[in-house]
Design a protein around this motif. Structure first.
Motif, mmCIF file in Angstrom:
data_model
loop_
_atom_site.group_PDB
_atom_site.id
_atom_site.type_symbol
_atom_site.label_atom_id
_atom_site.label_comp_id
_atom_site.label_asym_id
_atom_site.label_seq_id
_atom_site.Cartn_x
_atom_site.Cartn_y
_atom_site.Cartn_z
ATOM 1 N N SER A 72 -16.075 -9.967 29.013
ATOM 2 C CA SER A 72 -16.998 -10.638 28.096
ATOM 3 C C SER A 72 -16.566 -12.089 27.903
ATOM 4 C CB SER A 72 -17.051 -9.917 26.746
ATOM 5 O OG SER A 72 -15.757 -9.746 26.201
ATOM 6 N N ILE A 73 -17.553 -12.977 27.906
ATOM 7 C CA ILE A 73 -17.308 -14.418 27.855
ATOM 8 C C ILE A 73 -18.189 -15.040 26.782
ATOM 9 C CG2 ILE A 73 -17.347 -16.580 29.167
ATOM 10 C CD1 ILE A 73 -17.228 -14.849 31.734
ATOM 11 N N ILE A 74 -17.598 -15.905 25.960
ATOM 12 C CA ILE A 74 -18.354 -16.618 24.933
ATOM 13 C C ILE A 74 -18.122 -18.117 25.099
ATOM 14 C CG2 ILE A 74 -18.446 -17.183 22.467
ATOM 15 C CD1 ILE A 74 -18.139 -14.281 21.832
ATOM 16 N N GLY A 75 -19.201 -18.884 25.087
ATOM 17 C CA GLY A 75 -19.117 -20.334 25.047
ATOM 18 C C GLY A 75 -18.920 -20.779 23.607
ATOM 19 N N LEU A 76 -17.846 -21.515 23.358
ATOM 20 C CA LEU A 76 -17.571 -21.941 21.987
ATOM 21 C C LEU A 76 -18.639 -22.893 21.451
ATOM 22 C CD1 LEU A 76 -13.707 -22.365 22.233
ATOM 23 C CD2 LEU A 76 -14.955 -20.610 20.955
ATOM 24 N N SER A 77 -19.356 -23.569 22.340
ATOM 25 C CA SER A 77 -20.465 -24.422 21.887
ATOM 26 C C SER A 77 -21.554 -23.585 21.224
ATOM 27 C CB SER A 77 -21.051 -25.204 23.064
ATOM 28 O OG SER A 77 -20.127 -26.145 23.567
ATOM 29 N N SER A 78 -21.786 -22.391 21.749
ATOM 30 C CA SER A 78 -22.779 -21.494 21.146
ATOM 31 C C SER A 78 -22.307 -21.024 19.777
ATOM 32 C CB SER A 78 -23.023 -20.291 22.061
ATOM 33 O OG SER A 78 -23.443 -20.700 23.336
ATOM 34 N N LEU A 79 -21.019 -20.699 19.674
ATOM 35 C CA LEU A 79 -20.478 -20.290 18.376
ATOM 36 C C LEU A 79 -20.585 -21.429 17.371
ATOM 37 C CD1 LEU A 79 -19.029 -18.365 16.486
ATOM 38 C CD2 LEU A 79 -16.863 -19.032 17.554
ATOM 39 N N ARG A 80 -20.316 -22.656 17.795
ATOM 40 C CA ARG A 80 -20.425 -23.795 16.879
ATOM 41 C C ARG A 80 -21.868 -23.980 16.421
ATOM 42 N NH1 ARG A 80 -16.164 -22.463 16.682
ATOM 43 N NH2 ARG A 80 -14.323 -23.330 17.686
ATOM 44 N N ALA A 81 -22.820 -23.740 17.301
ATOM 45 C CA ALA A 81 -24.227 -23.852 16.909
ATOM 46 C C ALA A 81 -24.571 -22.837 15.839
ATOM 47 C CB ALA A 81 -25.128 -23.673 18.138
ATOM 48 N N LEU A 82 -24.041 -21.623 15.969
ATOM 49 C CA LEU A 82 -24.271 -20.599 14.953
ATOM 50 C C LEU A 82 -23.611 -20.994 13.640
ATOM 51 C CD1 LEU A 82 -25.221 -17.824 14.000
ATOM 52 C CD2 LEU A 82 -23.167 -16.838 15.046
ATOM 53 N N GLU A 83 -22.410 -21.541 13.710
ATOM 54 C CA GLU A 83 -21.730 -21.973 12.488
ATOM 55 C C GLU A 83 -22.523 -23.066 11.778
ATOM 56 O OE1 GLU A 83 -16.987 -21.316 13.264
ATOM 57 O OE2 GLU A 83 -17.925 -23.061 14.196
ATOM 58 N N GLN A 84 -23.022 -24.018 12.527
ATOM 59 C CA GLN A 84 -23.793 -25.106 11.925
ATOM 60 C C GLN A 84 -25.074 -24.588 11.278
ATOM 61 O OE1 GLN A 84 -24.332 -27.989 15.044
ATOM 62 N NE2 GLN A 84 -22.161 -28.582 15.078
ATOM 63 N N ALA A 85 -25.733 -23.659 11.953
ATOM 64 C CA ALA A 85 -26.982 -23.115 11.424
ATOM 65 C C ALA A 85 -26.749 -22.287 10.161
ATOM 66 C CB ALA A 85 -27.685 -22.271 12.478
ATOM 67 N N SER A 86 -25.637 -21.561 10.132
ATOM 68 C CA SER A 86 -25.361 -20.666 8.999
ATOM 69 C C SER A 86 -24.618 -21.361 7.868
ATOM 70 C CB SER A 86 -24.539 -19.466 9.475
ATOM 71 O OG SER A 86 -23.257 -19.880 9.924
ATOM 72 N N GLY A 87 -23.985 -22.505 8.172
ATOM 73 C CA GLY A 87 -23.193 -23.191 7.171
ATOM 74 C C GLY A 87 -21.883 -22.503 6.862
ATOM 75 N N MET A 88 -21.362 -21.715 7.814
ATOM 76 C CA MET A 88 -20.136 -20.955 7.579
ATOM 77 C C MET A 88 -19.258 -21.009 8.821
ATOM 78 S SD MET A 88 -19.776 -16.956 6.444
ATOM 79 C CE MET A 88 -18.151 -16.203 6.213
ATOM 80 N N THR A 89 -17.962 -21.236 8.620
ATOM 81 C CA THR A 89 -17.011 -21.167 9.720
ATOM 82 C C THR A 89 -16.747 -19.706 10.063
ATOM 83 O OG1 THR A 89 -15.951 -23.235 9.046
ATOM 84 C CG2 THR A 89 -14.688 -21.768 10.479
ATOM 85 N N LEU A 90 -16.816 -19.372 11.336
ATOM 86 C CA LEU A 90 -16.680 -17.993 11.776
ATOM 87 C C LEU A 90 -15.499 -17.863 12.729
ATOM 88 C CD1 LEU A 90 -20.467 -17.347 12.511
ATOM 89 C CD2 LEU A 90 -19.167 -16.434 10.578
#
Length: 254
Positions: A139-157
């Motif tokens: 399994s592979i995750i792009g950290l840019s995608s995670l940062r986009a989710l953090e920005q949208a949610s307003g929460m560091t994950l």
């Protein structure tokens, strides 16, 4: 894009082990990844004929958030598993012996309390992966995608909520979705990207506190129209991968 971190999870639902490098083998998961699982007492998993089952049949964060607080470490050379369960002394037990597996199962059963169903079994089935999907994948995750989710949610994950094997930096958000059906070069290995990873309530659990304090699947749907983060890929040419190695999407042949 480059590899920022590599993790394996020897016991399904328990803590991650960080790696600097690892050798990948065609058609296999990361070595020792999801090698063991705590099967609930009512799980139909058959050691004589191991087959994939949904995660609800095993101890898992989707159902058992308190497992996030159990720290585990596995020594593949000796077969010893160390468990640090809150409120108890560290347990060292050998996964290769019936006595050791029974001790691990008993300790986790006591810790789960009412969440344990029947008499759970601590299991290993040689050649079988207790993964969330039937294929043997990385399994592979792009950290840019995670940062986009953090920005949208307003929460560091914490990225460990998502329990991926490989986290990569660089590229644009959701770029990994463009690789579906294509091959990628990851360090010395070559993989074929199969599909997106659909996120479940396991990602709601904070790996540091064991509390359900976030709603990633809902936030993904609300802000991006899907519940996906990361991709699954199968190893088609083996080789070593190391932190700092490049990930490159390969052009389709011909």
């Amino acid at each position: 894009m480059r590899i920022e971190s590599i993790y394996r999870y020897p016991v399904k639902g328990l803590s991650a082990e960080a790696l600097e490098e690892i050798a990948l083998t065609p058609g296999r998961t990361l070595p020792e990844d999801r090698r063991f699982a705590l099967a609930q007492g009512d799980s139909p998993f058959d050691l004589a004929a191991p087959a994939w089952l949904p995660k609800r049949h095993f101890g898992c964060l989707m159902v058992n958030a308190r497992l996030a607080l159990v720290h585990s470490a596995f020594d593949a050379r000796t077969g010893d598993l160390i468990l640090r369960i809150p409120g108890t002394a560290p347990l060292i037990a050998n996964t290769r012996s019936e006595e050791g597996r029974a001790a691990i199962a008993a300790a986790l059963t006591v810790y789960l309390g009412e969440e344990a169903r029947g008499t759970p079994r601590f299991l290993e089935a040689p050649g079988h992966s207790f993964s969330d999907v039937a294929n043997k994948v990385v399994s592979i995750i792009g950290l840019s995608s995670l940062r986009a989710l953090e920005q949208a949610s307003g929460m560091t994950l914490d990225k460990l909520r998502f329990r991926a094997n490989v986290y990569v930096s660089g590229g644009s958000p959701w770029a990994e979705f463009d690789w579906i059906g294509q091959e990628i070069q990851l360090g010395q290995a070559k993989l074929r990207v199969l599909k997106r990873i659909v996120r479940c309530p396991a990602t709601e659990v904070n790996p540091s506190t064991g509390e359900r304090d976030a709603r990633p699947p809902r936030w993904l749907r609300d802000h991006f129209g899907h519940a996906d983060l990361g991709v699954y890929a199968e190893v088609i040419e083996g080789g070593r991968i190391c932190v700092g190695d490049a990930l490159e999407a390969l052009e389709p042949a011909g």
